[in-house]
Design an enzyme around this catalytic site. Structure first.
Site, PDB file in Angstrom:
ATOM      1  N   GLN A 107     -43.312  -0.104 -39.425  1.00  0.00           N
ATOM      2  CA  GLN A 107     -42.432   0.901 -38.838  1.00  0.00           C
ATOM      3  C   GLN A 107     -41.775   1.719 -39.948  1.00  0.00           C
ATOM      4  OE1 GLN A 107     -38.517   0.535 -37.058  1.00  0.00           O
ATOM      5  NE2 GLN A 107     -39.339   1.219 -35.092  1.00  0.00           N
ATOM      6  N   HIS A 183     -40.264   5.525 -36.444  1.00  0.00           N
ATOM      7  CA  HIS A 183     -39.056   5.176 -35.691  1.00  0.00           C
ATOM      8  C   HIS A 183     -38.422   6.462 -35.165  1.00  0.00           C
ATOM      9  CE1 HIS A 183     -35.702   3.205 -34.112  1.00  0.00           C
ATOM     10  NE2 HIS A 183     -35.439   2.329 -35.058  1.00  0.00           N
ATOM     11  N   HIS A 186     -33.339   5.303 -31.025  1.00  0.00           N
ATOM     12  CA  HIS A 186     -32.046   4.721 -31.412  1.00  0.00           C
ATOM     13  C   HIS A 186     -31.165   5.579 -32.296  1.00  0.00           C
ATOM     14  CE1 HIS A 186     -33.889   0.527 -30.445  1.00  0.00           C
ATOM     15  NE2 HIS A 186     -33.654   1.277 -29.377  1.00  0.00           N
ATOM     16  N   TYR A 188     -31.709   7.519 -34.856  1.00  0.00           N
ATOM     17  CA  TYR A 188     -31.988   7.723 -36.275  1.00  0.00           C
ATOM     18  C   TYR A 188     -32.550   9.142 -36.480  1.00  0.00           C
ATOM     19  CZ  TYR A 188     -30.928   2.772 -36.416  1.00  0.00           C
ATOM     20  OH  TYR A 188     -30.284   1.575 -36.281  1.00  0.00           O
ATOM     21  N   ARG A 235     -42.031   5.246 -31.700  1.00  0.00           N
ATOM     22  CA  ARG A 235     -41.107   4.575 -30.778  1.00  0.00           C
ATOM     23  C   ARG A 235     -40.039   5.572 -30.355  1.00  0.00           C
ATOM     24  NH1 ARG A 235     -37.235  -0.782 -31.145  1.00  0.00           N
ATOM     25  NH2 ARG A 235     -38.185  -1.798 -29.360  1.00  0.00           N
TER      26      ARG A 235
HETATM   27  C1  8OZ Z   1     -30.156  -3.696 -35.222  1.00  0.00           C
HETATM   28  C2  8OZ Z   1     -29.454  -3.653 -36.398  1.00  0.00           C
HETATM   29  C3  8OZ Z   1     -29.751  -2.707 -37.349  1.00  0.00           C
HETATM   30  C4  8OZ Z   1     -30.749  -1.780 -37.108  1.00  0.00           C
HETATM   31  C5  8OZ Z   1     -32.707  -0.250 -34.309  1.00  0.00           C
HETATM   32  C6  8OZ Z   1     -33.379  -0.480 -36.607  1.00  0.00           C
HETATM   33  O1  8OZ Z   1     -31.854  -0.392 -33.453  1.00  0.00           O
HETATM   34  C7  8OZ Z   1     -32.533  -0.840 -35.651  1.00  0.00           C
HETATM   35  C8  8OZ Z   1     -31.451  -1.813 -35.900  1.00  0.00           C
HETATM   36  C9  8OZ Z   1     -31.149  -2.787 -34.975  1.00  0.00           C
HETATM   37  O2  8OZ Z   1     -33.734   0.387 -34.084  1.00  0.00           O
END
Ligand code: 8OZ
Length: 370
Positions: A107, A183, A186, A188, A235
């Site tokens: 990932q 990724h 979430h 990012y 994702r």
């Molecule tokens: C939990 C803690 C830190 C990062 C995500 C990469 O939520 C994470 C993540 C999850 O996708």
């Protein structure tokens, strides 16, 4: 849910091809941040090799997020995909998984604004599409901390970030990975560009849905040149509020994105349905519409049980189902699901950081029998 007709008898445990990746079953190990890379180098180590080796019974392992650069890092001790030491560490991981007959995708991760100055090169501000601080926390060496206010990426910096994804894909290829997952979930960087609450740009990367999807699609296209589209996936988490991700019209946004991803010919979309780790029915969203529009594989995720996963594959709602926490606690999860055996309970206190405890010491069924 849209039902796609499938060959009779396809089950969670039957083999499949996710793009060009031939998998032994439809159970995917979800990406899981565990913060146990080697301190200093952020390279995978022998403990990480053992953890992934134990879980090679998954049809496909997707690694924990691996930052494509130091700037792309948002939490302490997460592994990278940008140095020779990290390449060597990952090579040992892929060798171990392949020796057990498993498949593994890396990932690739840039956290964008979800970071802290203490993790950034020269203690600089993290970067994002717009200079808006996220209402979320990260963790650094001293514990939890508010994320820092980001600096807006200049237009001419965007190609170099895409270049970091390409360089990371090249390292992943050299390290023997079967594919990569971007990724895009979430909150990012890729997700920050997608959403109108975090992207206020007025150039060709902001404004309309087409413009906000441009960064994601350019990364997909660039990484596909390294691996071939048949070994690339992304994702997404259309309605998840993780890391302050918000958008005024997720159905239209992700409908457009997935249509373009399908045209790009990538292997899979990996969809976190609902609010991550929380509620599958958080906000209404038609995931079947994404499945219908996308010609590659649909990997479903979030709070699936054995029963829900079996049903989703049998009725065609998904091609494969990714499990996260159950894979933390059950190295032989596929065998346990197949036999409907009892499952070990994940221990939250050892999820992030630490040593072998809560990482490589969860027993397999065969350990108990011995
Ligand atoms: C939990 C803690 C830190 C990062 C995500 C990469 O939520 C994470 C993540 C999850 O996708």
């Amino acid at each position: 849910m849209t039902i796609r007709s499938q060959e009779a008898g396809e089950t969670l445990f039957s083999p499949f091809k996710i793009g060009e990746i031939a998998v032994a079953n439809r159970v995917v190990m979800a990406p899981l941040t565990r913060n146990r890379a080697t301190r200093g180098s952020d390279a995978p180590n022998a403990l990480n090799v053992e953890y992934y080796r134990q879980r090679a019974g998954a049809g496909l392992i997707i690694t924990e997020g691996t930052q494509v650069s130091q700037q792309g890092q948002g939490y302490v001790w997460t592994p990278g995909m940008y140095s020779q030491a990290q390449l060597a560490g990952w090579k040992a991981v892929t060798d171990a998984v392949h020796a057990e007959g498993g498949k593994i995708a890396a990932q690739l991760w840039h956290v964008g604004r979800v970071s802290h100055v203490s993790l950034q090169p020269g203690n600089a501000a993290p970067v994002g599409p717009s200079p808006i601080q996220a209402k979320t926390k990260t963790y650094i060496e001293s514990g939890f901390a508010e994320v820092s206010t980001p600096r807006e990426l200049a237009l001419d910096e965007i190609p170099s970030i895409i270049g970091e994804f390409v360089a990371a894909a090249e390292i992943a290829k050299a390290a023997g990975f079967d594919g990569v997952e971007l990724h895009g979930a979430h909150g990012y960087l890729i997700d920050q560009f997608l959403r109108d609450a975090s992207n206020k740009r007025t150039d060709r990367y902001g404004g309309s849905i087409e413009n906000r999807a441009r960064f994601a699609l350019e990364v997909v296209e660039a990484v596909s040149k390294v691996f071939g589209g048949g070994r690339v996936g992304i994702r997404i988490s259309p309605v998840s509020p993780a890391n302050d991700a918000r958008d005024s019209d997720p159905q239209a946004l992700f409908g457009h994105l997935v249509e373009k991803l399908s045209e790009a010919g990538i292997a899979f979309i990996h969809v976190v349905e609902g609010a991550t780790r929380d509620d599958r029915n958080y906000l209404p969203f038609d995931y079947g519409a994404l499945r219908t529009v996308f010609k590659g594989a649909y990997i479903a995720n979030n709070l699936y049980t054995r029963e829900l996963a079996i049903e989703a594959v049998e009725n065609g709602a998904a091609d494969a189902v990714a499990f996260g926490r159950l894979f933390i606690a059950n190295p032989d999860l596929v065998e346990r699901l197949r036999r409907d055996a009892p499952l070990n309970t994940p221990v939250v206190e050892t999820f992030y950081g630490g040593d072998a405890r809560g990482y490589t010491d969860y027993p397999a069924l065969s350990d108990k029998a011995a």
